[in-house]
Design a protein around this motif. Structure first.
Motif, PDB file in Angstrom:
ATOM      1  N   ALA A  32       8.286  -4.030  -7.297  1.00  0.00           N
ATOM      2  CA  ALA A  32       7.320  -5.177  -7.567  1.00  0.00           C
ATOM      3  C   ALA A  32       7.540  -5.722  -6.919  1.00  0.00           C
ATOM      4  CB  ALA A  32       5.931  -4.001  -7.156  1.00  0.00           C
ATOM      5  N   PHE A  33       7.058  -7.578  -6.445  1.00  0.00           N
ATOM      6  CA  PHE A  33       7.142  -8.514  -5.995  1.00  0.00           C
ATOM      7  C   PHE A  33       6.394  -8.942  -5.564  1.00  0.00           C
ATOM      8  CE2 PHE A  33       9.576  -7.157  -2.438  1.00  0.00           C
ATOM      9  CZ  PHE A  33       9.623  -8.201  -1.242  1.00  0.00           C
ATOM     10  N   PRO A  34       5.790 -10.096  -5.893  1.00  0.00           N
ATOM     11  CA  PRO A  34       4.518 -10.724  -4.680  1.00  0.00           C
ATOM     12  C   PRO A  34       5.503 -11.826  -3.879  1.00  0.00           C
ATOM     13  CG  PRO A  34       5.689 -12.438  -6.587  1.00  0.00           C
ATOM     14  CD  PRO A  34       6.555 -10.957  -7.101  1.00  0.00           C
ATOM     15  N   THR A  35       3.893 -11.490  -2.724  1.00  0.00           N
ATOM     16  CA  THR A  35       4.409 -12.939  -1.805  1.00  0.00           C
ATOM     17  C   THR A  35       3.017 -13.582  -1.144  1.00  0.00           C
ATOM     18  OG1 THR A  35       3.324 -11.108   0.356  1.00  0.00           O
ATOM     19  CG2 THR A  35       6.547 -10.757  -0.637  1.00  0.00           C
ATOM     20  N   GLU A  36       3.527 -14.238  -0.685  1.00  0.00           N
ATOM     21  CA  GLU A  36       2.492 -15.347  -0.381  1.00  0.00           C
ATOM     22  C   GLU A  36       0.760 -14.267   0.577  1.00  0.00           C
ATOM     23  OE1 GLU A  36       4.253 -15.002   3.884  1.00  0.00           O
ATOM     24  OE2 GLU A  36       4.781 -14.508   1.901  1.00  0.00           O
ATOM     25  N   THR A  37       1.600 -13.012   0.563  1.00  0.00           N
ATOM     26  CA  THR A  37      -0.236 -12.172   1.139  1.00  0.00           C
ATOM     27  C   THR A  37      -0.383 -11.215   0.187  1.00  0.00           C
ATOM     28  OG1 THR A  37       1.797 -10.409   2.522  1.00  0.00           O
ATOM     29  CG2 THR A  37       0.760 -12.632   3.821  1.00  0.00           C
ATOM     30  N   VAL A  38       0.728  -9.704  -0.391  1.00  0.00           N
ATOM     31  CA  VAL A  38       0.073  -9.359  -1.524  1.00  0.00           C
ATOM     32  C   VAL A  38       1.400  -8.672  -2.097  1.00  0.00           C
ATOM     33  CG1 VAL A  38      -2.520  -8.127   0.247  1.00  0.00           C
ATOM     34  CG2 VAL A  38      -0.048  -6.803   0.353  1.00  0.00           C
ATOM     35  N   TYR A  39       1.010  -8.218  -2.788  1.00  0.00           N
ATOM     36  CA  TYR A  39       1.997  -7.972  -3.888  1.00  0.00           C
ATOM     37  C   TYR A  39       3.174  -6.486  -2.755  1.00  0.00           C
ATOM     38  CZ  TYR A  39       2.167 -10.068  -8.316  1.00  0.00           C
ATOM     39  OH  TYR A  39       1.879 -11.137  -8.622  1.00  0.00           O
ATOM     40  N   GLY A  40       3.916  -6.136  -2.318  1.00  0.00           N
ATOM     41  CA  GLY A  40       5.611  -5.105  -1.848  1.00  0.00           C
ATOM     42  C   GLY A  40       5.920  -4.682  -2.875  1.00  0.00           C
ATOM     43  N   THR A 144       7.348  -2.556   1.358  1.00  0.00           N
ATOM     44  CA  THR A 144       5.355  -2.971   1.865  1.00  0.00           C
ATOM     45  C   THR A 144       4.424  -2.878   1.175  1.00  0.00           C
ATOM     46  OG1 THR A 144       4.325  -0.832   3.393  1.00  0.00           O
ATOM     47  CG2 THR A 144       5.362   0.134   1.725  1.00  0.00           C
ATOM     48  N   SER A 145       3.830  -2.702   1.804  1.00  0.00           N
ATOM     49  CA  SER A 145       2.354  -3.084   0.224  1.00  0.00           C
ATOM     50  C   SER A 145       2.944  -1.869  -0.888  1.00  0.00           C
ATOM     51  CB  SER A 145       0.688  -2.718   0.548  1.00  0.00           C
ATOM     52  OG  SER A 145       0.552  -1.975   1.315  1.00  0.00           O
ATOM     53  N   ALA A 146       2.202  -3.045  -2.176  1.00  0.00           N
ATOM     54  CA  ALA A 146       2.801  -2.518  -3.638  1.00  0.00           C
ATOM     55  C   ALA A 146       1.440  -1.440  -4.062  1.00  0.00           C
ATOM     56  CB  ALA A 146       3.500  -2.799  -4.280  1.00  0.00           C
ATOM     57  N   ASN A 147       0.879  -0.351  -3.292  1.00  0.00           N
ATOM     58  CA  ASN A 147       0.494   0.394  -3.570  1.00  0.00           C
ATOM     59  C   ASN A 147       0.225   2.406  -3.194  1.00  0.00           C
ATOM     60  OD1 ASN A 147       0.212  -0.523  -0.402  1.00  0.00           O
ATOM     61  ND2 ASN A 147      -1.952   0.277  -0.524  1.00  0.00           N
ATOM     62  N   ILE A 148      -0.683   3.183  -3.256  1.00  0.00           N
ATOM     63  CA  ILE A 148      -0.602   4.433  -2.966  1.00  0.00           C
ATOM     64  C   ILE A 148      -0.997   4.432  -1.535  1.00  0.00           C
ATOM     65  CG2 ILE A 148      -1.329   6.472  -3.640  1.00  0.00           C
ATOM     66  CD1 ILE A 148       0.073   6.333  -5.295  1.00  0.00           C
ATOM     67  N   SER A 149      -0.237   4.949  -0.914  1.00  0.00           N
ATOM     68  CA  SER A 149      -0.351   4.943   0.200  1.00  0.00           C
ATOM     69  C   SER A 149      -1.964   5.346   1.291  1.00  0.00           C
ATOM     70  CB  SER A 149       0.132   5.810   1.218  1.00  0.00           C
ATOM     71  OG  SER A 149       0.135   5.708   2.854  1.00  0.00           O
ATOM     72  N   GLY A 150      -3.467   4.016   1.840  1.00  0.00           N
ATOM     73  CA  GLY A 150      -4.373   4.325   2.030  1.00  0.00           C
ATOM     74  C   GLY A 150      -5.019   3.640   0.778  1.00  0.00           C
ATOM     75  N   ARG A 151      -4.515   3.045   0.071  1.00  0.00           N
ATOM     76  CA  ARG A 151      -5.613   2.597  -1.081  1.00  0.00           C
ATOM     77  C   ARG A 151      -5.683   1.105  -0.845  1.00  0.00           C
ATOM     78  NH1 ARG A 151      -9.189   3.052  -4.248  1.00  0.00           N
ATOM     79  NH2 ARG A 151      -7.920   2.219  -6.119  1.00  0.00           N
ATOM     80  N   PRO A 152      -6.443   0.415  -1.048  1.00  0.00           N
ATOM     81  CA  PRO A 152      -6.648  -0.879  -0.884  1.00  0.00           C
ATOM     82  C   PRO A 152      -4.934  -1.595  -1.500  1.00  0.00           C
ATOM     83  CG  PRO A 152      -8.321  -0.990  -1.868  1.00  0.00           C
ATOM     84  CD  PRO A 152      -7.623   0.393  -1.754  1.00  0.00           C
ATOM     85  N   SER A 153      -4.696  -2.736  -0.893  1.00  0.00           N
ATOM     86  CA  SER A 153      -3.338  -3.544  -0.755  1.00  0.00           C
ATOM     87  C   SER A 153      -3.761  -4.377  -2.168  1.00  0.00           C
ATOM     88  CB  SER A 153      -2.889  -4.463   0.032  1.00  0.00           C
ATOM     89  OG  SER A 153      -3.009  -3.375   1.427  1.00  0.00           O
ATOM     90  N   PRO A 154      -2.614  -4.449  -2.712  1.00  0.00           N
ATOM     91  CA  PRO A 154      -2.750  -5.397  -4.032  1.00  0.00           C
ATOM     92  C   PRO A 154      -2.572  -6.525  -4.414  1.00  0.00           C
ATOM     93  CG  PRO A 154      -0.511  -4.458  -4.397  1.00  0.00           C
ATOM     94  CD  PRO A 154      -1.379  -4.199  -3.042  1.00  0.00           C
ATOM     95  N   THR A 155      -3.012  -8.030  -4.803  1.00  0.00           N
ATOM     96  CA  THR A 155      -3.019  -8.926  -4.857  1.00  0.00           C
ATOM     97  C   THR A 155      -3.023  -9.462  -6.099  1.00  0.00           C
ATOM     98  OG1 THR A 155      -6.086  -9.593  -4.433  1.00  0.00           O
ATOM     99  CG2 THR A 155      -4.400  -8.895  -2.856  1.00  0.00           C
ATOM    100  N   VAL A 156      -2.584  -8.548  -7.347  1.00  0.00           N
ATOM    101  CA  VAL A 156      -2.008  -8.981  -8.102  1.00  0.00           C
ATOM    102  C   VAL A 156      -1.616  -7.660  -9.178  1.00  0.00           C
ATOM    103  CG1 VAL A 156      -4.369 -10.734  -9.284  1.00  0.00           C
ATOM    104  CG2 VAL A 156      -4.503  -8.471  -9.518  1.00  0.00           C
ATOM    105  N   ALA A 157      -1.102  -8.353  -9.745  1.00  0.00           N
ATOM    106  CA  ALA A 157      -0.569  -7.325 -10.623  1.00  0.00           C
ATOM    107  C   ALA A 157      -0.439  -5.718 -11.436  1.00  0.00           C
ATOM    108  CB  ALA A 157       1.443  -7.724 -11.743  1.00  0.00           C
ATOM    109  N   GLU A 158      -2.029  -6.207 -11.449  1.00  0.00           N
ATOM    110  CA  GLU A 158      -2.125  -5.478 -12.158  1.00  0.00           C
ATOM    111  C   GLU A 158      -2.979  -4.205 -11.485  1.00  0.00           C
ATOM    112  OE1 GLU A 158      -3.056  -8.213 -12.950  1.00  0.00           O
ATOM    113  OE2 GLU A 158      -2.581  -8.546 -15.176  1.00  0.00           O
ATOM    114  N   HIS A 159      -2.947  -4.396 -10.164  1.00  0.00           N
ATOM    115  CA  HIS A 159      -3.577  -3.516  -9.089  1.00  0.00           C
ATOM    116  C   HIS A 159      -2.005  -2.366  -8.634  1.00  0.00           C
ATOM    117  CE1 HIS A 159      -6.568  -6.492  -6.729  1.00  0.00           C
ATOM    118  NE2 HIS A 159      -6.798  -6.011  -8.111  1.00  0.00           N
ATOM    119  N   VAL A 160      -1.012  -3.418  -8.766  1.00  0.00           N
ATOM    120  CA  VAL A 160       0.445  -2.424  -8.710  1.00  0.00           C
ATOM    121  C   VAL A 160       0.560  -1.517  -9.870  1.00  0.00           C
ATOM    122  CG1 VAL A 160       2.817  -2.420  -8.366  1.00  0.00           C
ATOM    123  CG2 VAL A 160       1.453  -4.746  -6.965  1.00  0.00           C
TER     124      VAL A 160
END
Length: 329
Positions: A32-40, A144-160
């Motif tokens: 998992a890594f950061p982008t300018e949008t959400v973590y992927g 793709t976004s670093a979350n369980i599918s269907g969940r809100p996308s992560p914007t900080v590493a804690e979400h990931v």
């Protein structure tokens, strides 16, 4: 699986840390890594088995394609065929940045990346960490976004960590992302070009660069939800911009439900709300904090969250889309 946590400076990432993450990519791991949008969360786009690991980690259906992240147009152009000349105009204007192109795939792209489709999504992120990782990995990264599918996308590493810890090889933590909302996906495989997903680059900005060549997206209420997306556990209740929500909020409170409200315009709300967020910075602020609000609502054990939607113009279209999709049918 133990997930390695790697912290880096978002603007000047440590080369040794990037090399550790890149070595995992080379070994077929998911990172998992950061982008300018959400973590992927990504893997070597040319390694079919590694790509399948993304789907497994996210519990994502294999019929949902990934996006290939590159660090230059030169790298991207070798992965596709028949790219219209107008795409280069958009590349010059928006790359690196939150605009993904859907184009006809070349032979190099493994089927799982494309979900068996004849097209592939290409994106060049505007983030020093993401670009450094792609370069160090020596290969495009399918992600793709670093979350369980269907969940809100992560914007900080804690979400990931909350969603994928123990399911992926590593998380590269570079703090909060910028836009807070995903890239715009533009299908350029046929004309007129069509927006498949609204995002950080609005139709108005695209139209300004290529007048008349990009179809205007329909209003968010007319879109079909194919699969659940962005959904927190709390029930989301969308409210039109400027519409008073006090009576509806009061009814939920009287039912004994833990209730919250997110609003933009002036609202006269009960003081007994369990959660309140006021958005005064326009659609850009709303986009930046949207997914964090979803997750905070769940952390506060809310049962109902009223959300006033922005005007459906510019970036507001993408924000309204996410709110509508997060609302349960």
């Amino acid at each position: 699986m133990q997930t390695l946590l790697l912290k880096v400076d978002p603007q000047k990432p440590n080369e040794k840390v990037i090399e550790i993450a890149a070595s995992l990519i080379k070994q077929g791991e998911t990172v998992a890594f950061p982008t300018e949008t959400v973590y992927g969360v990504g893997a070597d786009a040319m390694n079919e088995k590694a790509v399948e690991g993304i789907f497994a980690a996210k519990r994502r259906k294999m019929d949902n394609p990934l996006l290939v992240h590159v660090n230059s147009w030169e790298q991207a152009s070798g992965l596709v065929t028949e790219v219209p000349g107008e795409v280069l105009v958009l590349v010059k204007e928006f790359w690196p940045g939150p605009l993904t192109f859907i184009a006809k795939a070349g032979d190099k792209i493994p089927a799982p990346v494309r979900a068996g489709l004849p097209t592939v999504g290409l994106r060049m992120p505007d983030h020093p960490v993401a670009l450094a990782l792609i370069k160090a990995a020596g290969s495009p990264i399918a992600a793709t976004s670093a979350n369980i599918s269907g969940r809100p996308s992560p914007t900080v590493a804690e979400h990931v960590k909350a969603d994928l810890s123990g399911r992926i090889g590593a998380i590269v933590d570079a703090g909060e992302t910028g836009w807070g909302i995903e890239s715009t996906i533009l299908d350029v495989s046929k004309t007129p070009f069509k927006i498949l997903r609204t995002g950080a680059v609005s139709w108005e900005r695209l139209e300004k660069v290529l007048p008349g060549l990009i179809s205007k997206p329909a209003g968010v209420h007319k879109w079909k939800r194919i699969t659940p997306r962005y959904q927190p556990l709390v029930q989301i209740v969308p409210i039109k911009y400027g519409e008073q929500m006090a009576e509806a909020v009061e009814r939920e409170i009287l039912k004994g439900r833990r209730t919250g409200a997110v609003f933009i315009s002036e609202q006269k709300l009960p003081t007994s709300l369990d959660f309140v967020r006021v958005i005064r910075g326009g659609p850009q602020e709303y986009a930046r904090v949207l997914f964090d609000i979803f997750r905070a609502a769940d952390q506060n054990r809310l049962e109902c969250l009223f959300m006033e939607m922005p005007v459906e113009r510019g970036l507001g279209v993408a924000v309204a889309d996410r709110i509508i999709q997060a609302a349960r049918p």
